[in-house]
Motif scaffolding. Structure first.
Motif, PDB file in Angstrom:
ATOM      1  N   LEU A  13       0.817  -1.216   0.000  1.00 27.71           N
ATOM      2  CA  LEU A  13       0.000   0.000   0.000  1.00 27.71           C
ATOM      3  C   LEU A  13       0.850   1.266   0.000  1.00 27.71           C
ATOM      4  O   LEU A  13       0.618   2.199   0.765  1.00 27.71           O
ATOM      5  CB  LEU A  13      -0.943  -0.016   1.211  1.00 27.71           C
ATOM      6  CG  LEU A  13      -1.921  -1.195   1.251  1.00 27.71           C
ATOM      7  CD1 LEU A  13      -2.638  -1.253   2.580  1.00 27.71           C
ATOM      8  CD2 LEU A  13      -2.919  -1.103   0.103  1.00 27.71           C
ATOM      9  N   ASP A  14       1.795   1.311  -0.903  1.00 32.95           N
ATOM     10  CA  ASP A  14       2.738   2.430  -0.930  1.00 32.95           C
ATOM     11  C   ASP A  14       2.069   3.756  -1.301  1.00 32.95           C
ATOM     12  O   ASP A  14       2.633   4.824  -1.046  1.00 32.95           O
ATOM     13  CB  ASP A  14       3.865   2.120  -1.921  1.00 32.95           C
ATOM     14  CG  ASP A  14       5.022   3.100  -1.788  1.00 32.95           C
ATOM     15  OD1 ASP A  14       5.583   3.199  -0.677  1.00 32.95           O
ATOM     16  OD2 ASP A  14       5.345   3.776  -2.786  1.00 32.95           O
ATOM     17  N   ASP A  15       0.884   3.717  -1.883  1.00 31.92           N
ATOM     18  CA  ASP A  15       0.180   4.966  -2.215  1.00 31.92           C
ATOM     19  C   ASP A  15      -0.303   5.697  -0.964  1.00 31.92           C
ATOM     20  O   ASP A  15      -0.600   6.898  -1.025  1.00 31.92           O
ATOM     21  CB  ASP A  15      -1.038   4.678  -3.106  1.00 31.92           C
ATOM     22  CG  ASP A  15      -0.648   4.300  -4.521  1.00 31.92           C
ATOM     23  OD1 ASP A  15       0.524   4.513  -4.880  1.00 31.92           O
ATOM     24  OD2 ASP A  15      -1.506   3.772  -5.248  1.00 31.92           O
ATOM     25  N   SER A  16      -0.398   4.992   0.140  1.00 33.67           N
ATOM     26  CA  SER A  16      -0.887   5.588   1.381  1.00 33.67           C
ATOM     27  C   SER A  16       0.266   6.133   2.211  1.00 33.67           C
ATOM     28  O   SER A  16       1.204   5.396   2.522  1.00 33.67           O
ATOM     29  CB  SER A  16      -1.634   4.533   2.203  1.00 33.67           C
ATOM     30  OG  SER A  16      -1.783   4.944   3.544  1.00 33.67           O
ATOM     31  N   PRO A  17       0.240   7.409   2.610  1.00 31.02           N
ATOM     32  CA  PRO A  17       1.292   7.932   3.486  1.00 31.02           C
ATOM     33  C   PRO A  17       1.407   7.147   4.793  1.00 31.02           C
ATOM     34  O   PRO A  17       2.511   6.960   5.309  1.00 31.02           O
ATOM     35  CB  PRO A  17       0.864   9.382   3.732  1.00 31.02           C
ATOM     36  CG  PRO A  17       0.025   9.740   2.553  1.00 31.02           C
ATOM     37  CD  PRO A  17      -0.703   8.478   2.206  1.00 31.02           C
ATOM     38  N   TYR A  18       0.267   6.694   5.310  1.00 28.43           N
ATOM     39  CA  TYR A  18       0.305   5.924   6.557  1.00 28.43           C
ATOM     40  C   TYR A  18       1.105   4.635   6.364  1.00 28.43           C
ATOM     41  O   TYR A  18       2.031   4.337   7.125  1.00 28.43           O
ATOM     42  CB  TYR A  18      -1.120   5.587   7.010  1.00 28.43           C
ATOM     43  CG  TYR A  18      -1.142   4.851   8.335  1.00 28.43           C
ATOM     44  CD1 TYR A  18      -1.269   5.551   9.528  1.00 28.43           C
ATOM     45  CD2 TYR A  18      -1.026   3.464   8.393  1.00 28.43           C
ATOM     46  CE1 TYR A  18      -1.277   4.884  10.749  1.00 28.43           C
ATOM     47  CE2 TYR A  18      -1.032   2.791   9.596  1.00 28.43           C
ATOM     48  CZ  TYR A  18      -1.154   3.506  10.772  1.00 28.43           C
ATOM     49  OH  TYR A  18      -1.137   2.836  11.971  1.00 28.43           O
TER      50      TYR A  18
ATOM     51  N   PRO B 129     -10.678   5.349  -1.903  1.00 31.06           N
ATOM     52  CA  PRO B 129      -9.351   5.141  -1.303  1.00 31.06           C
ATOM     53  C   PRO B 129      -9.447   4.699   0.150  1.00 31.06           C
ATOM     54  O   PRO B 129     -10.424   4.994   0.846  1.00 31.06           O
ATOM     55  CB  PRO B 129      -8.709   6.524  -1.409  1.00 31.06           C
ATOM     56  CG  PRO B 129      -9.867   7.468  -1.372  1.00 31.06           C
ATOM     57  CD  PRO B 129     -10.995   6.770  -2.077  1.00 31.06           C
ATOM     58  N   TYR B 130      -8.434   3.984   0.573  1.00 29.67           N
ATOM     59  CA  TYR B 130      -8.320   3.546   1.962  1.00 29.67           C
ATOM     60  C   TYR B 130      -7.079   4.206   2.536  1.00 29.67           C
ATOM     61  O   TYR B 130      -5.968   3.807   2.245  1.00 29.67           O
ATOM     62  CB  TYR B 130      -8.214   2.022   2.020  1.00 29.67           C
ATOM     63  CG  TYR B 130      -8.054   1.449   3.416  1.00 29.67           C
ATOM     64  CD1 TYR B 130      -9.121   1.392   4.295  1.00 29.67           C
ATOM     65  CD2 TYR B 130      -6.820   0.964   3.833  1.00 29.67           C
ATOM     66  CE1 TYR B 130      -8.974   0.856   5.566  1.00 29.67           C
ATOM     67  CE2 TYR B 130      -6.657   0.425   5.107  1.00 29.67           C
ATOM     68  CZ  TYR B 130      -7.742   0.375   5.964  1.00 29.67           C
ATOM     69  OH  TYR B 130      -7.586  -0.154   7.225  1.00 29.67           O
ATOM     70  N   PHE B 131      -7.267   5.277   3.305  1.00 27.86           N
ATOM     71  CA  PHE B 131      -6.156   6.065   3.842  1.00 27.86           C
ATOM     72  C   PHE B 131      -5.163   6.442   2.738  1.00 27.86           C
ATOM     73  O   PHE B 131      -3.953   6.372   2.913  1.00 27.86           O
ATOM     74  CB  PHE B 131      -5.468   5.314   4.983  1.00 27.86           C
ATOM     75  CG  PHE B 131      -6.376   5.141   6.176  1.00 27.86           C
ATOM     76  CD1 PHE B 131      -6.497   6.141   7.127  1.00 27.86           C
ATOM     77  CD2 PHE B 131      -7.135   4.004   6.320  1.00 27.86           C
ATOM     78  CE1 PHE B 131      -7.358   6.004   8.205  1.00 27.86           C
ATOM     79  CE2 PHE B 131      -8.008   3.850   7.394  1.00 27.86           C
ATOM     80  CZ  PHE B 131      -8.111   4.853   8.341  1.00 27.86           C
ATOM     81  N   GLY B 132      -5.719   6.818   1.576  1.00 30.63           N
ATOM     82  CA  GLY B 132      -4.903   7.298   0.464  1.00 30.63           C
ATOM     83  C   GLY B 132      -4.525   6.250  -0.556  1.00 30.63           C
ATOM     84  O   GLY B 132      -3.961   6.586  -1.591  1.00 30.63           O
TER      85      GLY B 132
ATOM     86  N   ARG C 194      -5.480   2.886  -3.150  1.00 29.33           N
ATOM     87  CA  ARG C 194      -6.502   2.115  -3.836  1.00 29.33           C
ATOM     88  C   ARG C 194      -6.283   0.640  -3.505  1.00 29.33           C
ATOM     89  O   ARG C 194      -5.150   0.156  -3.531  1.00 29.33           O
ATOM     90  CB  ARG C 194      -6.416   2.345  -5.349  1.00 29.33           C
ATOM     91  CG  ARG C 194      -6.768   3.769  -5.754  1.00 29.33           C
ATOM     92  CD  ARG C 194      -8.268   4.010  -5.677  1.00 29.33           C
ATOM     93  NE  ARG C 194      -8.611   5.409  -5.895  1.00 29.33           N
ATOM     94  CZ  ARG C 194      -8.753   5.958  -7.101  1.00 29.33           C
ATOM     95  NH1 ARG C 194      -8.555   5.229  -8.179  1.00 29.33           N
ATOM     96  NH2 ARG C 194      -9.084   7.226  -7.213  1.00 29.33           N
ATOM     97  N   LEU C 195      -7.372  -0.065  -3.250  1.00 30.91           N
ATOM     98  CA  LEU C 195      -7.272  -1.435  -2.772  1.00 30.91           C
ATOM     99  C   LEU C 195      -7.648  -2.452  -3.836  1.00 30.91           C
ATOM    100  O   LEU C 195      -8.665  -2.309  -4.511  1.00 30.91           O
ATOM    101  CB  LEU C 195      -8.187  -1.643  -1.563  1.00 30.91           C
ATOM    102  CG  LEU C 195      -7.904  -0.803  -0.316  1.00 30.91           C
ATOM    103  CD1 LEU C 195      -8.958  -1.092   0.748  1.00 30.91           C
ATOM    104  CD2 LEU C 195      -6.506  -1.079   0.225  1.00 30.91           C
TER     105      LEU C 195
END
Length: 254
Positions: free
Chosen positions: A102-107, A216-219, A221-222
């Motif tokens: 999930l590298d698209d998410s900052p978290y 999106p899930y915390f930024g 895409r799943l």
């Protein structure tokens, strides 16, 4: 054994501290409430004096935007430096199943950076990848709701009780370091949009769930399996219904 639980006043941390103390170990909870700030490093050296094991369950207070990534980067640098100076022999870290996908998410980018630093530190370590806590379902609701509706992806999740995660972390803290990652999850797997809808109905929250594959899930895409554990994951027994019946959300007034 002398153990420091970083984030020891939070949901999981309190439980870990209680379990380890019940087994007769010397355990301290390091958090801002005890004068420890892992982002600035304030109080860390003193908190880790004499520590043999550190269990890190700290988390960003902000879950959206770039703030969580910056939190994890600053926190892990300070923590590992203090552990090396204190001679800590085992670093136990709580992370999330699917972090590496999930590298698209900052978290999750921050969590991945945290794990990379742990691996490179030279300190023996164990990383526990857990699926989303049942308690975290409300956080998903809060960051997804807009105008009484939630747009959620149909990706599968397999949530777990935080108490089961705490029990596992307490056990790992007393074992030799694995220098690797283990996974744990709950017993039930279903689409996120469906379990959140079930959760909202059970607690009588006035929100509508809209299934949207692009939500999106915390930024991030799943894909359908982005948040699912592998086949070797440890599966816990407590399911959603059992958890809800003993949770603080049962009968909540909205």
């Amino acid at each position: 054994m002398n153990i420091v639980v970083v984030g020891g006043n939070g949901l999981v941390g309190r439980n870990v501290v209680r379990r380890l103390r019940a087994k007769g170990h010397e355990v301290s909870a390091a958090s801002r409430a005890s004068g420890v700030d892992i982002v600035t490093g304030e109080g860390l050296a003193q908190a880790l004096e004499g520590a043999e094991v550190v269990v890190d369950v700290s988390n960003s207070s902000v879950l959206t935007g770039e703030a969580p990534c910056e939190f994890f980067k600053a926190a892990i640098a300070n923590l590992l430096q203090a552990e090396a100076a204190a001679g800590v022999r085992h670093h136990v870290s709580l992370s999330v199943v699917g972090t590496e996908r999930l590298d698209d998410s900052p978290y999750f980018r921050g969590k991945a950076f945290q794990e990379a630093c742990i691996r490179a530190s030279g300190i023996p370590f164990t990383v526990l990848h857990a699926t989303q806590f049942f308690e975290f379902l409300l956080d998903i609701v809060e960051v997804s709701v807009y105008d009484q509706a939630l747009r959620l992806a149909p990706a599968y999740i397999q949530p777990v009780a935080s108490a089961d995660v705490a029990a596992c972390l307490a056990e790992l803290a007393l074992r030799p370091a694995l220098n690797g990652v283990i996974e744990m999850a709950g017993p039930e797997r279903e689409p996120m949009s469906e379990i959140i809808q079930r959760f909202l109905i059970q607690i009588e929250a006035p929100y509508e769930v809209v299934t949207d594959a692009l939500a999106p899930y915390f930024g991030a895409r799943l894909a359908s399996d982005s948040l699912l554990p592998g086949t070797d994951a440890h599966l816990c027994a407590m399911d959603f219904g059992a958890w809800l019946n003993q949770s603080e959300y049962w009968g909540a007034s909205w």
